[in-house]
Design a protein around this motif. Structure first.
Motif, PDB file in Angstrom:
ATOM      1  N   CYS A 157       3.657 -33.244  25.315  1.00 42.54           N
ATOM      2  CA  CYS A 157       4.528 -34.595  25.458  1.00 42.54           C
ATOM      3  C   CYS A 157       5.353 -34.401  26.661  1.00 42.54           C
ATOM      4  N   ASP A 158       5.278 -35.625  27.436  1.00 42.60           N
ATOM      5  CA  ASP A 158       6.210 -35.819  28.591  1.00 42.60           C
ATOM      6  C   ASP A 158       5.683 -34.726  29.864  1.00 42.60           C
ATOM      7  N   GLY A 159       4.459 -34.540  29.501  1.00 45.27           N
ATOM      8  CA  GLY A 159       4.215 -33.450  30.885  1.00 45.27           C
ATOM      9  C   GLY A 159       3.711 -34.348  31.818  1.00 45.27           C
ATOM     10  N   ALA A 160       3.315 -33.606  32.998  1.00 45.48           N
ATOM     11  CA  ALA A 160       3.075 -34.109  34.255  1.00 45.48           C
ATOM     12  C   ALA A 160       1.760 -33.903  34.831  1.00 45.48           C
ATOM     13  N   LEU A 161       0.755 -34.837  35.052  1.00 44.94           N
ATOM     14  CA  LEU A 161      -0.264 -34.677  36.051  1.00 44.94           C
ATOM     15  C   LEU A 161      -0.204 -34.766  37.403  1.00 44.94           C
ATOM     16  N   ILE A 162      -0.277 -33.629  38.148  1.00 41.95           N
ATOM     17  CA  ILE A 162       0.172 -33.952  39.820  1.00 41.95           C
ATOM     18  C   ILE A 162      -1.006 -33.537  40.504  1.00 41.95           C
ATOM     19  N   MET A 163      -1.650 -34.678  41.399  1.00 45.31           N
ATOM     20  CA  MET A 163      -2.875 -34.191  42.033  1.00 45.31           C
ATOM     21  C   MET A 163      -2.741 -34.647  43.476  1.00 45.31           C
ATOM     22  N   GLU A 164      -3.454 -33.854  44.282  1.00 45.15           N
ATOM     23  CA  GLU A 164      -3.542 -34.262  45.739  1.00 45.15           C
ATOM     24  C   GLU A 164      -4.831 -35.243  46.082  1.00 45.15           C
ATOM     25  N   GLN A 166      -5.684 -24.996  25.247  1.00 43.36           N
ATOM     26  CA  GLN A 166      -4.198 -25.351  24.954  1.00 43.36           C
ATOM     27  C   GLN A 166      -3.614 -26.706  25.724  1.00 43.36           C
ATOM     28  N   LYS A 167      -2.550 -26.938  25.510  1.00 49.83           N
ATOM     29  CA  LYS A 167      -1.999 -28.267  26.146  1.00 49.83           C
ATOM     30  C   LYS A 167      -0.653 -27.436  27.271  1.00 49.83           C
ATOM     31  N   TYR A 168      -0.816 -28.118  28.125  1.00 46.22           N
ATOM     32  CA  TYR A 168       0.335 -27.581  29.433  1.00 46.22           C
ATOM     33  C   TYR A 168       1.417 -28.850  29.642  1.00 46.22           C
ATOM     34  N   ASP A 169       2.545 -28.229  30.145  1.00 45.96           N
ATOM     35  CA  ASP A 169       3.588 -29.095  30.555  1.00 45.96           C
ATOM     36  C   ASP A 169       3.427 -29.780  31.813  1.00 45.96           C
ATOM     37  N   ILE A 170       2.637 -29.001  32.688  1.00 42.72           N
ATOM     38  CA  ILE A 170       2.264 -29.509  34.152  1.00 42.72           C
ATOM     39  C   ILE A 170       0.999 -28.895  34.368  1.00 42.72           C
ATOM     40  N   ILE A 171      -0.017 -30.309  34.997  1.00 41.32           N
ATOM     41  CA  ILE A 171      -1.335 -29.872  35.289  1.00 41.32           C
ATOM     42  C   ILE A 171      -1.369 -30.222  36.815  1.00 41.32           C
ATOM     43  N   GLY A 183     -15.271 -41.045  46.178  1.00 40.41           N
ATOM     44  CA  GLY A 183     -14.922 -39.931  45.941  1.00 40.41           C
ATOM     45  C   GLY A 183     -14.187 -39.598  44.827  1.00 40.41           C
ATOM     46  N   LEU A 184     -13.861 -40.392  43.747  1.00 36.88           N
ATOM     47  CA  LEU A 184     -12.870 -40.318  42.869  1.00 36.88           C
ATOM     48  C   LEU A 184     -13.427 -39.704  41.418  1.00 36.88           C
ATOM     49  N   ASP A 185     -14.542 -39.334  41.400  1.00 34.81           N
ATOM     50  CA  ASP A 185     -15.343 -38.952  40.003  1.00 34.81           C
ATOM     51  C   ASP A 185     -14.578 -37.554  39.375  1.00 34.81           C
ATOM     52  N   CYS A 186     -14.355 -36.532  40.438  1.00 39.80           N
ATOM     53  CA  CYS A 186     -13.481 -35.422  39.882  1.00 39.80           C
ATOM     54  C   CYS A 186     -12.501 -35.956  39.368  1.00 39.80           C
ATOM     55  N   ILE A 187     -11.473 -36.816  39.951  1.00 33.97           N
ATOM     56  CA  ILE A 187     -10.091 -37.140  39.724  1.00 33.97           C
ATOM     57  C   ILE A 187     -10.255 -37.960  38.450  1.00 33.97           C
ATOM     58  N   ARG A 188     -11.262 -38.799  38.105  1.00 34.34           N
ATOM     59  CA  ARG A 188     -11.335 -39.472  37.047  1.00 34.34           C
ATOM     60  C   ARG A 188     -11.464 -38.502  35.968  1.00 34.34           C
ATOM     61  N   THR A 189     -12.400 -37.683  36.186  1.00 33.32           N
ATOM     62  CA  THR A 189     -12.503 -36.609  34.978  1.00 33.32           C
ATOM     63  C   THR A 189     -11.209 -35.833  34.682  1.00 33.32           C
ATOM     64  N   LEU A 190     -10.576 -35.523  35.584  1.00 31.12           N
ATOM     65  CA  LEU A 190      -9.309 -34.661  35.497  1.00 31.12           C
ATOM     66  C   LEU A 190      -8.423 -35.813  34.745  1.00 31.12           C
ATOM     67  N   ILE A 191      -8.212 -36.782  35.122  1.00 29.98           N
ATOM     68  CA  ILE A 191      -7.259 -37.940  34.489  1.00 29.98           C
ATOM     69  C   ILE A 191      -7.658 -38.001  33.012  1.00 29.98           C
ATOM     70  N   GLN A 192      -8.845 -38.176  32.647  1.00 26.71           N
ATOM     71  CA  GLN A 192      -9.330 -38.205  31.421  1.00 26.71           C
ATOM     72  C   GLN A 192      -8.990 -37.106  30.563  1.00 26.71           C
ATOM     73  N   GLN A 193      -9.355 -35.790  31.196  1.00 26.21           N
ATOM     74  CA  GLN A 193      -9.335 -34.571  30.489  1.00 26.21           C
ATOM     75  C   GLN A 193      -7.699 -34.263  30.084  1.00 26.21           C
ATOM     76  N   SER A 194      -6.793 -34.683  31.084  1.00 26.69           N
ATOM     77  CA  SER A 194      -5.315 -34.614  30.965  1.00 26.69           C
ATOM     78  C   SER A 194      -4.815 -35.014  29.817  1.00 26.69           C
ATOM     79  N   LEU A 195      -5.504 -36.344  29.371  1.00 24.34           N
ATOM     80  CA  LEU A 195      -4.734 -36.880  28.016  1.00 24.34           C
ATOM     81  C   LEU A 195      -4.980 -35.977  26.917  1.00 24.34           C
ATOM     82  N   SER A 196      -5.805 -35.067  26.627  1.00 25.98           N
ATOM     83  CA  SER A 196      -5.710 -34.213  25.656  1.00 25.98           C
ATOM     84  C   SER A 196      -5.309 -32.564  25.874  1.00 25.98           C
TER      85      SER A 196
END
Ligand code: GLN
Length: 288
Positions: free
Chosen positions: A237-244, A181-186, A220-233
Motif C-alpha cells: 500500500c502506497d509503495g513506489a515503483l522507481i525506474m530508469e 512477497q510485496k515491497y515498499d519500493i521496487i 524498447g518498453l516490453d521489459c518496463i511494461r512487464t515490470l509495471i504490470q508485475q508491480s501491481l501485485s
C-alpha cells in the motif's frame, strides 16, 4: 614492445591508444593500464619513471593494451567501476554502472526517507548490484536483488559480500516473477534500449551484455511494461515503483503507469539535464 621503463612503456600505450582512436582520454587510460600492470599509482609512476618493468609486467601490460585496442571497456579491463562513491567489481557478465544511474538511487533514497518504518526494497535487474547494494549501504539494512541472469547474480553476490560484508537475498527470474512477497519500493534499471538504439551504440557498449541493454518491443518498453504490470501485485500500500529509462520514453511510461492506477507519477532529471527516471506511487485503494 622494445622499451622497458615506466615512462617509455606509458608513452607506447598512449601512442597506440591515440593511433587507434580508441578513447577521448588516452593519457588517463595509459596511466590506468600501467597502474593495473605494475600496481604503481600516478605519483609512483612519476617518481619511478625510469624504473624498468619486469618481463612479467611488460607481458601483462601488453595483454591489457591489446584488450583496450579491441574496444573492451576500461571497466572490464580494470575489473572495477566506481558508483556512488564505492568501487564495484565488474566484468563482461554485467552492465557497467553509469553515473546517470545515481539519480535512480537518489530518488529511491529520498522516498525511503519519507517512510516512518524502514521500507522493504527490491532491486530488479540488479546486474552488478550497484543500485540495490548502494541503497543497502546508505540505508543500513538489507535490500533484495533480482536478475534473470545467473551470471549477473554471481557478480552482485561478489559485490554484496565485499561492500556489505555479508550476502543479500538473490532472486533469479524474470523481473518480479520469483518474488514471493510485496515491497515498499521496487527500484529498477531495466533493459530499455530499442533494437535500433542497440545497433547504434559505440564499440565499447557493444561489449556489454545485450540482455542488460535491449528492452524489446518496437519502443524498447516490453521489459518496463512487464515490470509495471508485475508491480501491481508486488507493491505494498502506497509503495513506489522507481525506474530508469531513456528520456524519449518518459511520456509513454508515465501514461502506462497512470493507466494502471499509479499516482504522483513524475520524472526526474539526470546530470545531463535529461529526464532519466520515472516513478510513481500505487495508492492504497488500488491494491490493499
Ligand atoms: N542495475 C544495474 C545497473 O544499473 C544493471 C542494469 C541492467 O542490467 N539493465 O547498472
Amino acid at each position: 614492445m622494445v622499451a622497458k621503463s615506466v615512462q617509455e612503456l606509458k608513452a607506447y600505450c598512449l601512442k597506440s591508444l591515440q593511433e587507434h582512436e580508441i578513447t577521448d582520454t588516452p593519457d588517463l587510460e595509459a596511466r590506468l593500464l600501467m597502474q593495473k600492470a605494475t600496481q604503481m599509482d600516478q605519483l609512483q609512476q612519476i617518481l619511478h619513471s625510469d624504473d624498468l618493468l619486469t618481463q612479467e609486467q611488460i607481458d601483462t601490460l601488453h595483454h591489457l593494451l591489446e584488450q583496450r585496442l579491441a574496444s573492451i571497456p576500461m571497466a572490464y579491463i580494470l575489473k572495477e567501476k566506481e558508483f556512488y562513491g564505492r568501487t564495484f567489481f565488474v566484468d563482461q557478465r554485467v552492465l557497467i554502472p553509469r553515473p546517470d544511474t545515481e539519480i535512480l538511487v537518489e530518488t529511491a533514497l529520498n522516498f525511503a526517507k519519507t517512510r516512518e518504518t524502514p521500507p522493504n526494497i527490491i532491486d530488479v535487474c540488479t546486474g552488478s548490484g550497484c543500485v540495490g547494494i548502494t541503497l543497502s549501504c546508505e540505508l543500513g539494512y538489507d535490500v533484495t536483488l533480482s536478475d534473470l541472469s545467473d551470471e549477473a547474480l554471481q557478480v552482485s553476490d561478489i559485490n554484496a559480500r565485499s561492500l556489505l560484508g555479508h550476502p543479500l537475498i538473490l532472486l533469479k527470474g524474470n523481473m518480479l516473477s520469483p518474488a514471493q512477497q510485496k515491497y515498499d519500493i521496487i527500484v529498477s534499471n531495466p533493459p530499455y534500449l530499442t533494437k535500433a538504439w542497440c545497433d547504434e551504440v559505440s564499440l565499447d557498449v557493444q561489449k556489454e551484455p545485450r540482455l542488460a541493454l535491449e528492452g524489446f518491443g518496437e519502443d524498447g518498453l516490453d521489459c518496463i511494461r512487464t515490470l509495471i504490470q508485475q508491480s501491481l501485485s508486488h507493491l505494498q500500500c502506497d509503495g513506489a515503483l522507481i525506474m530508469e529509462c531513456d528520456y524519449r520514453q518518459v511520456e509513454e511510461i508515465k501514461r502506462l503507469m497512470i493507466e494502471k492506477g499509479f499516482a504522483k507519477v513524475e520524472a526526474v532529471f539526470d546530470l545531463a539535464g535529461l529526464e532519466r527516471v520515472v516513478w510513481g506511487i500505487l495508492p492504497c485503494t488500488n491494491n490493499c
